[in-house]
Design an enzyme around this catalytic site. Structure first.
Site, PDB file in Angstrom:
ATOM      1  N   ASP A   1     -15.616  10.820  -1.898  1.00  0.00           N
ATOM      2  CA  ASP A   1     -15.991  12.129  -1.653  1.00  0.00           C
ATOM      3  C   ASP A   1     -14.964  13.092  -1.068  1.00  0.00           C
ATOM      4  O   ASP A   1     -14.754  14.148  -1.301  1.00  0.00           O
ATOM      5  CB  ASP A   1     -17.283  12.181  -0.803  1.00  0.00           C
TER       6      ASP A   1
ATOM      7  N   ARG B   1     -17.271   2.016  -1.621  1.00  0.00           N
ATOM      8  CA  ARG B   1     -15.860   2.863  -1.307  1.00  0.00           C
ATOM      9  C   ARG B   1     -15.795   4.214  -1.952  1.00  0.00           C
ATOM     10  O   ARG B   1     -15.485   4.309  -2.798  1.00  0.00           O
ATOM     11  CB  ARG B   1     -14.476   2.097  -1.760  1.00  0.00           C
ATOM     12  N   PRO B   2     -16.593   5.141  -1.211  1.00  0.00           N
ATOM     13  CA  PRO B   2     -16.718   6.617  -1.702  1.00  0.00           C
ATOM     14  C   PRO B   2     -15.355   7.045  -1.856  1.00  0.00           C
ATOM     15  O   PRO B   2     -14.400   6.723  -1.360  1.00  0.00           O
ATOM     16  CB  PRO B   2     -17.566   7.244  -0.554  1.00  0.00           C
TER      17      PRO B   2
ATOM     18  N   CYS C   1     -16.670  -2.428  -4.025  1.00  0.00           N
ATOM     19  CA  CYS C   1     -15.454  -3.654  -4.010  1.00  0.00           C
ATOM     20  C   CYS C   1     -16.115  -4.574  -2.929  1.00  0.00           C
ATOM     21  O   CYS C   1     -16.926  -4.543  -2.313  1.00  0.00           O
ATOM     22  CB  CYS C   1     -14.166  -3.082  -3.844  1.00  0.00           C
TER      23      CYS C   1
ATOM     24  N   ASN D   1       0.819  -1.215   0.004  1.00  0.00           N
ATOM     25  CA  ASN D   1      -0.127   0.059  -0.137  1.00  0.00           C
ATOM     26  C   ASN D   1       0.830   1.169  -0.133  1.00  0.00           C
ATOM     27  O   ASN D   1       0.235   2.363  -0.418  1.00  0.00           O
ATOM     28  CB  ASN D   1      -1.070  -0.287   1.168  1.00  0.00           C
TER      29      ASN D   1
END
Ligand code: EPZ
Length: 430
Positions: free
Chosen positions: A125, A122-123, A117, A23
């Site tokens: 914004d 999984r926004p 997902c 990640n």
């Protein structure tokens, strides 16, 4: 279709080398296109998500060279396209890091809008709120997010929810904005710090990463650098849980023990012995695991990406444990699969109530997502008999040489691609 076939019951023993953090690498690879100079990155894990992102970076015209298995060289001076295709976004959401990187560098970028997902809705914004605060116009239509700005200007941005992705995306765009940006309620994850350190090594001026307030003084230009990605705390935690669940004794090497404190604390509560060294941790399982309570939280809390692996450990601990998932609403999908291996787990909303059983029993199960897939492998290694984990595509998104590393610890596991190969393994081990 490939699967892992496992004969459980062997305690894992020995040492395992942990790779670079997936990640962190994903964000750093995207950020590497923000200069026209060459960037050399080492300790890049050779996992599917990283390779998909490298494909997206190449697709917009950047020069990407794999110098060796874990070293990648990127030169962003040849970028021609500022649009990242749905083909990449649908395979890996983190392709959206190219939005912040390209917006910062070229003041214009377009990526396909990621959908939901496997672990929840999984926004994005907060990413958009941040870009707008820097002066970008953001439009969502025809399945695309387009961001553009005549100029980007620093601003004070408060994130309503702690978000790794939004913090990193805003950080990248702000690094090349005019003036000062402050991101409040920022994510404190080690990979956020790693991205900030990387950008600083390219000439950015970012302070406070790792705290909830990150201050960025925008610079005009970034330059080339050589940088090594931090070790993967989730890969390390996964092997620690595998050691414990199998009753083993494993040293994870090339780790930063501080990043693993939340996992270590819970394993200690479960009764294990944990010894920390400068860059390694040794975990020695206890004969009888004890129950405990776990709640996932943003760093330094217990990581959601370790939730399924810890649940597998607590599934064979004495007494009743609870695991509360506070980040993703759909991250207990694997529990039904684990039940097929004998686990007794009841889900009440965001809480898993786990009544420890004596042992797991091998079964054919499906990996529903990356970390849950790894957790099912751990259950297979800990249990009696043969387990087959299907859909290991998910596991390969984030774990390099997973079966090989487990074999190195004595685990009886093989990657197969047909029923015939599964039968061959079963004959060999029985
Ligand atoms: C990162 O996802 C990781 N992925 C995930 O790891 C990890 O589970 C997650 O952080 C939490 O630690 C990568 O780094 C590529 P978030 P990210 O934005 O950045 C809400 C793995 O297994 N939110 O921190 O997408 C969101 O719904 C993966 O390796 C908004 O509401 O996560 C969630 O509840 C899976 N609006 C919370 O914030 C937004 O605009 C945290 O999400 C953004 C997020």
């Amino acid at each position: 279709m490939e699967q892992y076939v496992i004969k459980g019951g062997t305690p894992l023993k020995g040492e395992v080398e942990i790779g670079g953090a997936k990640n962190a690498a994903l964000a750093i690879l995207a950020a590497a296109v923000m200069t026209d100079d060459t960037v050399t990155l080492s300790n890049v894990p050779d996992v599917r998500d990283v390779n998909v992102l490298l494909g997206a970076i190449q697709d917009i015209g950047a020069d990407v060279k794999r110098i060796d298995k874990h070293v990648v060289q990127i030169n962003g001076s040849t970028i021609q396209g500022l649009s990242v295709d749905y083909e990449y976004i649908k395979k890996i959401r983190a392709s959206y890091y190219l939005l912040g990187a390209l917006l910062g560098k070229y003041h214009k970028a377009e990526v396909a809008l990621p959908g939901g997902c496997d672990i929840g809705s999984r926004p994005i914004d907060l990413h958009i709120k941040g870009f707008k605060a820097l002066g970008a116009e953001v439009d969502i239509s025809y399945g695309l997010i387009s961001a553009s700005a005549k100029k980007l200007t620093g601003n004070h941005i408060y994130l309503d929810k702690v978000s790794v992705g939004a913090t990193i995306n805003i950080l990248m765009a702000a690094a090349l904005s005019e003036g000062k940006t402050v991101i409040d309620n920022a994510a404190k994850e080690p990979h956020v710090v790693d991205v900030a350190n990387f950008l600083n090594s390219m000439g950015a001026d970012i302070r406070g990463a790792g705290t909830e307030s990150i201050r960025i003084n925008g610079v005009e230009k970034l330059h080339g650098t050589e940088y090594s990605v931090i070790p993967d705390m989730i890969e390390a935690g996964t092997f620690m849980c595998a050691a414990v669940a199998t009753g083993g004794d494993v040293t994870v090497r090339n780790v930063i023990p501080k990043h693993l404190e939340a996992t270590t604390a819970k394993l200690l509560e479960a009764g294990c012995q944990v010894v920390e060294y400068d860059d390694a941790i040794k975990v020695i399982a206890t004969k009888e695991l004890k129950s405990t309570q776990v709640t996932t939280l943003p760093y330094p809390g217990f990581p959601t990406d370790m939730q399924p692996q810890m649940t597998v450990v607590l599934g064979i601990a004495q007494g009743v444990s609870t695991v509360t998932e506070s980040i993703w609403e759909n991250r207990f999908k694997y529990v039904d699969e684990l039940a097929r291996m004998g686990a007794q787990i009841q889900i009440e909303g965001s809480v898993a109530i786990i009544t420890g059983v004596d042992h797991y029993t091998g079964a054919r199960v499906q990996a529903p997502d990356l970390r849950a897939g790894a957790a099912l492998v751990i259950a297979g290694l800990a249990g009696d008999g043969i387990t087959v984990v299907d859909d290991i595509y998910f596991i390969q998104r984030g774990y390099e040489s997973f079966a090989e590393k487990l074999q190195g610890l004595g685990g009886q596991i093989e990657q197969t691609s047909s029923e015939r190969e599964i039968q061959k393994f079963v004959l060999k081990v029985s």
